[in-house]
Scaffold this motif. Structure first.
Motif, PDB file in Angstrom:
ATOM      1  N   GLY A   1       5.917  -8.828   4.763  1.00  0.00           N
ATOM      2  CA  GLY A   1       6.078  -9.169   3.656  1.00  0.00           C
ATOM      3  C   GLY A   1       5.476  -7.997   2.327  1.00  0.00           C
ATOM      4  O   GLY A   1       5.811  -7.846   1.145  1.00  0.00           O
ATOM      5  N   GLU A   2       4.833  -6.921   3.043  1.00  0.00           N
ATOM      6  CA  GLU A   2       3.892  -5.447   1.906  1.00  0.00           C
ATOM      7  C   GLU A   2       4.131  -4.491   2.857  1.00  0.00           C
ATOM      8  O   GLU A   2       4.570  -4.108   4.301  1.00  0.00           O
ATOM      9  CB  GLU A   2       2.192  -6.086   2.699  1.00  0.00           C
ATOM     10  CG  GLU A   2       1.954  -5.097   2.229  1.00  0.00           C
ATOM     11  CD  GLU A   2       0.286  -5.371   1.923  1.00  0.00           C
ATOM     12  OE1 GLU A   2      -0.416  -4.580   1.749  1.00  0.00           O
ATOM     13  OE2 GLU A   2      -0.051  -6.326   2.642  1.00  0.00           O
ATOM     14  N   ILE A   3       4.723  -3.072   1.702  1.00  0.00           N
ATOM     15  CA  ILE A   3       4.983  -2.049   2.364  1.00  0.00           C
ATOM     16  C   ILE A   3       3.763  -1.381   2.951  1.00  0.00           C
ATOM     17  O   ILE A   3       2.804  -1.819   1.971  1.00  0.00           O
ATOM     18  CB  ILE A   3       5.500  -1.326   1.213  1.00  0.00           C
ATOM     19  CG1 ILE A   3       6.977  -2.050   2.257  1.00  0.00           C
ATOM     20  CG2 ILE A   3       6.385   0.108   1.974  1.00  0.00           C
ATOM     21  CD1 ILE A   3       8.383  -2.006   0.656  1.00  0.00           C
ATOM     22  N   VAL A   4       3.548  -1.016   4.643  1.00  0.00           N
ATOM     23  CA  VAL A   4       2.504  -1.051   4.451  1.00  0.00           C
ATOM     24  C   VAL A   4       2.438   0.549   5.034  1.00  0.00           C
ATOM     25  O   VAL A   4       3.617   0.802   5.860  1.00  0.00           O
ATOM     26  CB  VAL A   4       1.528  -2.046   5.847  1.00  0.00           C
ATOM     27  CG1 VAL A   4       0.330  -0.747   6.312  1.00  0.00           C
ATOM     28  CG2 VAL A   4       1.368  -3.202   5.387  1.00  0.00           C
ATOM     29  N   GLN A   5       1.503   1.700   4.684  1.00  0.00           N
ATOM     30  CA  GLN A   5       1.452   2.768   5.433  1.00  0.00           C
ATOM     31  C   GLN A   5       0.840   2.992   6.648  1.00  0.00           C
ATOM     32  O   GLN A   5      -0.195   2.798   6.843  1.00  0.00           O
ATOM     33  CB  GLN A   5       0.655   4.280   4.388  1.00  0.00           C
ATOM     34  CG  GLN A   5       0.735   5.444   4.615  1.00  0.00           C
ATOM     35  CD  GLN A   5       0.181   6.247   3.789  1.00  0.00           C
ATOM     36  OE1 GLN A   5      -0.544   6.222   2.418  1.00  0.00           O
ATOM     37  NE2 GLN A   5       0.494   7.660   3.966  1.00  0.00           N
TER      38      GLN A   5
ATOM     39  N   GLY B   1      10.752   8.730  -0.395  1.00  0.00           N
ATOM     40  CA  GLY B   1       9.349   9.884  -0.431  1.00  0.00           C
ATOM     41  C   GLY B   1       9.692  10.131   1.021  1.00  0.00           C
ATOM     42  O   GLY B   1       9.684   8.190   1.765  1.00  0.00           O
ATOM     43  N   ASP B   2       8.586  10.304   1.924  1.00  0.00           N
ATOM     44  CA  ASP B   2       8.533  11.366   3.144  1.00  0.00           C
ATOM     45  C   ASP B   2       7.795  10.183   3.963  1.00  0.00           C
ATOM     46  O   ASP B   2       6.767  10.566   4.976  1.00  0.00           O
ATOM     47  CB  ASP B   2       8.487  12.206   3.323  1.00  0.00           C
ATOM     48  CG  ASP B   2       9.517  13.223   2.765  1.00  0.00           C
ATOM     49  OD1 ASP B   2      11.083  12.784   2.945  1.00  0.00           O
ATOM     50  OD2 ASP B   2       9.702  14.089   2.415  1.00  0.00           O
TER      51      ASP B   2
END
Length: 189
Positions: A26-30, A17-18
């Protein structure tokens, strides 16, 4: 109970996605949506630091917005602004995700993400030995500049409110230029 899997830099690079994301402990955060005040502050700092960027030696800097810096396998934030000293640490133009810790980081607070900038990044950058860390709160018209001293950050500059934020000042590590705080915070209307 199953242990939480820590995401890695490879997970971040493969993220679909964009949407704007970063890897925080260790956490993918917007990343937050950019607000006008955020963009105003970022643009003002880039514009005012341009003489340092154009300067080759001595004293030149690489200063870039929205740059991803890999501190370890599980931590790769995108800093609002980061800079590296050309002469002392990075004489050649770099490319890609940075793996060398910056000499200066500036985070511009966004609603809902204050903890990340004032605590998580503060502690991570301190541990990584980043010499200078600025926090800009455009909606509060405030700036706090920290310098690393004996392994811990100490405050080297503060400005808050309309009286203090209309001045032209020299803030470490950019004593060679004046920063116009009025430009940084825009006119309050």
């Amino acid at each position: 109970m199953e242990a939480r899997r820590l995401h890695t830099i490879d997970d971040l690079l493969a993220w679909p996605g964009d949407e704007r994301v970063e890897l925080i402990d260790g956490e993918i955060v917007q990343r937050p949506m950019a607000r006008f005040e955020h963009g105003q502050a970022q643009t003002a700092l880039i514009g005012q630091s341009f003489p340092l960027v154009m300067q080759q030696h001595p004293g030149g800097w690489w200063i870039v917005p929205e740059i991803s810096v890999r501190y370890n396998e599980h931590h790769c934030p995108s800093h609002d602004l980061a800079g590296w000293r050309k002469e002392e640490r990075l004489p050649q133009r770099p490319s890609g995700v940075m793996t060398l810790a910056p000499d200066w980081v500036c985070e511009i607070l966004s609603p809902g993400h204050e903890h990340k900038d004032t605590v998580t990044h503060f502690l991570r950058l301190q541990r990584a030995g980043v010499p200078f860390y600025w926090i800009v709160a455009p909606e509060d018209r405030a700036l706090i500049a920290y310098a690393l001293d004996a392994g811990g950050y100490r405050v080297v500059f503060t400005a808050e409110g309309p009286d203090e934020t209309s001045a032209k000042v020299r803030i470490p590590p950019f004593e060679a230029i004046e920063i116009d705080l009025g430009l940084l915070f825009g006119s309050p209307q």
